[in-house]
Design a protein around this motif. Structure first.
Motif, PDB file in Angstrom:
ATOM      1  N   THR A 303       0.911  -1.502  -0.174  1.00  0.00           N
ATOM      2  CA  THR A 303       0.393   0.163   0.207  1.00  0.00           C
ATOM      3  C   THR A 303       0.656   1.050  -0.057  1.00  0.00           C
ATOM      4  N   ILE A 304       0.253   2.337  -0.032  1.00  0.00           N
ATOM      5  CA  ILE A 304       1.203   3.786  -0.329  1.00  0.00           C
ATOM      6  C   ILE A 304      -0.124   4.975   0.232  1.00  0.00           C
ATOM      7  N   SER A 305       0.753   5.559   0.756  1.00  0.00           N
ATOM      8  CA  SER A 305       0.696   6.544   1.999  1.00  0.00           C
ATOM      9  C   SER A 305       1.076   7.917   1.205  1.00  0.00           C
ATOM     10  N   LEU A 306      -0.153   9.307   1.037  1.00  0.00           N
ATOM     11  CA  LEU A 306       0.142   9.726   0.420  1.00  0.00           C
ATOM     12  C   LEU A 306       0.237  11.157   0.705  1.00  0.00           C
ATOM     13  N   GLY A 307       1.190  12.610   1.130  1.00  0.00           N
ATOM     14  CA  GLY A 307       1.114  13.856   1.036  1.00  0.00           C
ATOM     15  C   GLY A 307       0.440  14.540   0.369  1.00  0.00           C
ATOM     16  N   LEU A 308      -1.086  14.892   0.397  1.00  0.00           N
ATOM     17  CA  LEU A 308      -1.078  16.673  -0.962  1.00  0.00           C
ATOM     18  C   LEU A 308      -0.994  17.339  -0.971  1.00  0.00           C
ATOM     19  N   VAL A 309      -0.751  18.394  -1.202  1.00  0.00           N
ATOM     20  CA  VAL A 309      -0.748  20.097  -1.495  1.00  0.00           C
ATOM     21  C   VAL A 309      -1.595  20.362  -2.943  1.00  0.00           C
ATOM     22  N   LYS A 323       8.175  21.054   2.345  1.00  0.00           N
ATOM     23  CA  LYS A 323       8.291  20.886   3.405  1.00  0.00           C
ATOM     24  C   LYS A 323       6.229  20.385   3.681  1.00  0.00           C
ATOM     25  N   MET A 324       5.295  21.235   3.374  1.00  0.00           N
ATOM     26  CA  MET A 324       3.923  20.542   3.596  1.00  0.00           C
ATOM     27  C   MET A 324       3.493  19.660   3.301  1.00  0.00           C
ATOM     28  N   ALA A 325       3.670  19.145   2.276  1.00  0.00           N
ATOM     29  CA  ALA A 325       3.910  17.848   2.013  1.00  0.00           C
ATOM     30  C   ALA A 325       4.417  16.545   2.501  1.00  0.00           C
ATOM     31  N   ASP A 326       5.305  17.052   2.674  1.00  0.00           N
ATOM     32  CA  ASP A 326       6.258  15.809   3.771  1.00  0.00           C
ATOM     33  C   ASP A 326       5.591  15.596   4.677  1.00  0.00           C
ATOM     34  N   ASP A 327       5.540  17.327   5.498  1.00  0.00           N
ATOM     35  CA  ASP A 327       4.455  16.945   6.946  1.00  0.00           C
ATOM     36  C   ASP A 327       3.004  16.312   7.028  1.00  0.00           C
ATOM     37  N   LYS A 337      -1.148   4.709   8.044  1.00  0.00           N
ATOM     38  CA  LYS A 337      -0.112   4.233   6.658  1.00  0.00           C
ATOM     39  C   LYS A 337      -1.903   4.202   5.850  1.00  0.00           C
ATOM     40  N   ASN A 338      -1.318   3.947   4.563  1.00  0.00           N
ATOM     41  CA  ASN A 338      -2.343   3.290   3.517  1.00  0.00           C
ATOM     42  C   ASN A 338      -3.348   4.449   3.414  1.00  0.00           C
ATOM     43  N   GLN A 339      -3.002   5.864   3.576  1.00  0.00           N
ATOM     44  CA  GLN A 339      -4.055   6.973   4.021  1.00  0.00           C
ATOM     45  C   GLN A 339      -3.794   8.971   3.105  1.00  0.00           C
ATOM     46  N   ILE A 340      -4.410   9.075   2.788  1.00  0.00           N
ATOM     47  CA  ILE A 340      -4.026  10.404   2.090  1.00  0.00           C
ATOM     48  C   ILE A 340      -5.184  11.288   3.239  1.00  0.00           C
ATOM     49  N   LEU A 341      -3.632  12.499   3.122  1.00  0.00           N
ATOM     50  CA  LEU A 341      -3.789  13.747   4.081  1.00  0.00           C
ATOM     51  C   LEU A 341      -3.211  14.710   3.227  1.00  0.00           C
ATOM     52  N   ALA A 342      -4.387  15.627   2.988  1.00  0.00           N
ATOM     53  CA  ALA A 342      -4.522  17.106   2.156  1.00  0.00           C
ATOM     54  C   ALA A 342      -4.847  18.563   2.350  1.00  0.00           C
ATOM     55  N   ARG A 343      -4.240  18.885   2.229  1.00  0.00           N
ATOM     56  CA  ARG A 343      -4.337  20.456   2.413  1.00  0.00           C
ATOM     57  C   ARG A 343      -4.300  21.729   0.640  1.00  0.00           C
ATOM     58  N   ILE A 344      -5.361  22.346   1.370  1.00  0.00           N
ATOM     59  CA  ILE A 344      -5.663  23.750   0.361  1.00  0.00           C
ATOM     60  C   ILE A 344      -4.540  25.029   0.665  1.00  0.00           C
ATOM     61  N   VAL A 345      -3.643  25.618  -0.395  1.00  0.00           N
ATOM     62  CA  VAL A 345      -2.918  26.203  -0.050  1.00  0.00           C
ATOM     63  C   VAL A 345      -3.040  27.905  -0.580  1.00  0.00           C
TER      64      VAL A 345
END
Length: 345
Positions: A303-309, A323-327, A337-345
């Motif tokens: 599986t994979i995990s993702l940080g999305l900006v 750094k935002m995506a890495d955090d 794990k096996n999830q996505i965390l997103a942020r809008i800037v």
């Protein structure tokens, strides 16, 4: 009544005639020597010209060949040069097509009407049937009074040089590609990422397009290598890289291998919902590959995990966005794990 010459006067005249005769003989010898030297000079020049490997020619003002060397006759026409002398291109239709003769003649006319020089490059079908690239160096020939007498030309075969330049250009292109490409997955590498990301930010700001950056990490990949070996690990990386490439369909979307089991995505979307949907599809698609991973915590497959900006109205730098995506990715890894965390800037 004719005056009779004395013996002494007659003897004097004979001596004068002898002197004149000797002088004439001397002048004749000089003339013969000069003619011989001229012929020797002409032969020397002809030998010199024939020794030059590049085709040379001279045409008079009517476009008739008055001189050429062996290289010109043999390389271009495949005949003895004597068969070329006193003929124009239009008289050599057996060797030069009429349409080509018209083109070459038009080039000559420019120099025959306006004295000067010409340099151009063109492909020529040689006598052996090969197509060679020649650089033509031509110039008007002028008399002392400035009258145009004809055109002289030198042809340099630059085929090999052209081929070498093309090969060098292709080699440089391949080296550039290799320097920007990950050798295992054939994805772009971090060096390419560092070059592309700032450009994408400028394009997005100028065109008001919605740019998205995601960092992807394969969950528990060290454990995968420990259990299945590094060869299997490499195979998994290649498989996932192929899947990621298949998901990014736009020409200006990018996928990078940032290092180890970490990938980066740069892509445009119409809105944040579509951006989120794309990375969700990617996460599920990796799981559906069903690559066995018995040490992957609560999942038996890779599986994979993702940080999305999603960059909407931001003036943040590339490093700040990274750094935002890495955090975000770090938080995902800590929360299961096996999830996505997103942020809008």
């Amino acid at each position: 009544m004719t005056k009779k010459l004395t013996y002494q006067e007659l003897e004097l005249q004979i001596e004068e005639l002898k002197a004149q005769s000797a002088d004439l003989q001397s002048q004749l010898e000089i003339a013969k020597e000069s003619a011989t030297q001229s012929r020797e000079t002409a032969r020397l020049l002809q030998t010199l010209v024939d020794t030059i490997p590049s085709p040379l020619f001279y045409k008079n003002i009517n476009g008739v060949y008055e001189q050429c060397n062996a290289a010109f006759a043999e390389t271009i026409f495949g005949i003895d040069k004597d068969k070329i002398m006193n003929k124009s291109l239009f008289d050599l239709g057996e060797y030069i097509p009429h349409e080509l003769a018209k083109i070459y003649h038009a080039k000559d006319l420019i120099l025959l009407k306006n004295p000067g020089k010409q340099v151009y490059e063109t492909s020529v079908k040689c006598a052996d049937g090969s197509i060679r690239i020649f650089s033509f160096y031509k110039a008007s020939v002028l008399a002392e009074n400035g009258k145009i007498l004809g055109v002289v030309g030198v042809m340099l075969d630059v085929t090999e040089l052209k081929n070498q330049k093309h090969e060098l250009k292709e080699t440089n292109r391949r080296l550039e590609t290799y320097s920007m490409t990950d050798p295992l997955t054939s994805l772009y590498n971090r060096r390419k990422f560092n070059a592309v990301f700032p450009d994408c930010l400028r394009v997005a700001k100028r065109s008001k397009r919605l740019l998205n950056f995601a960092i992807i990490d394969i969950d528990n990949f060290k454990k995968y290598n420990d259990n299945y070996g590094h060869v299997a690990g490499d195979d998994a990386l290649v498989t996932i890289a192929g899947l990621l490439q298949s998901k990014l369909l736009r020409a200006d979307d990018y996928i990078f291998r940032l290092g180890g089991e970490e990938f980066g995505l740069l892509f445009y979307a119409d809105d944040e919902i579509m951006a989120s949907q794309l990375v969700s599809d990617i996460r599920l698609a990796v799981q559906e590959l069903a690559i066995p991973h018995k040490a992957n915590d609560n999942n038996r497959y890779v599986t994979i995990s993702l940080g999305l900006v999603t960059i909407k109205r931001s003036d943040n730098s590339m490093l700040e966005l990274y750094k935002m995506a890495d955090d975000l990715l770090y938080k995902v890894k800590r929360s299961g794990k096996n999830q996505i965390l997103a942020r809008i800037v």
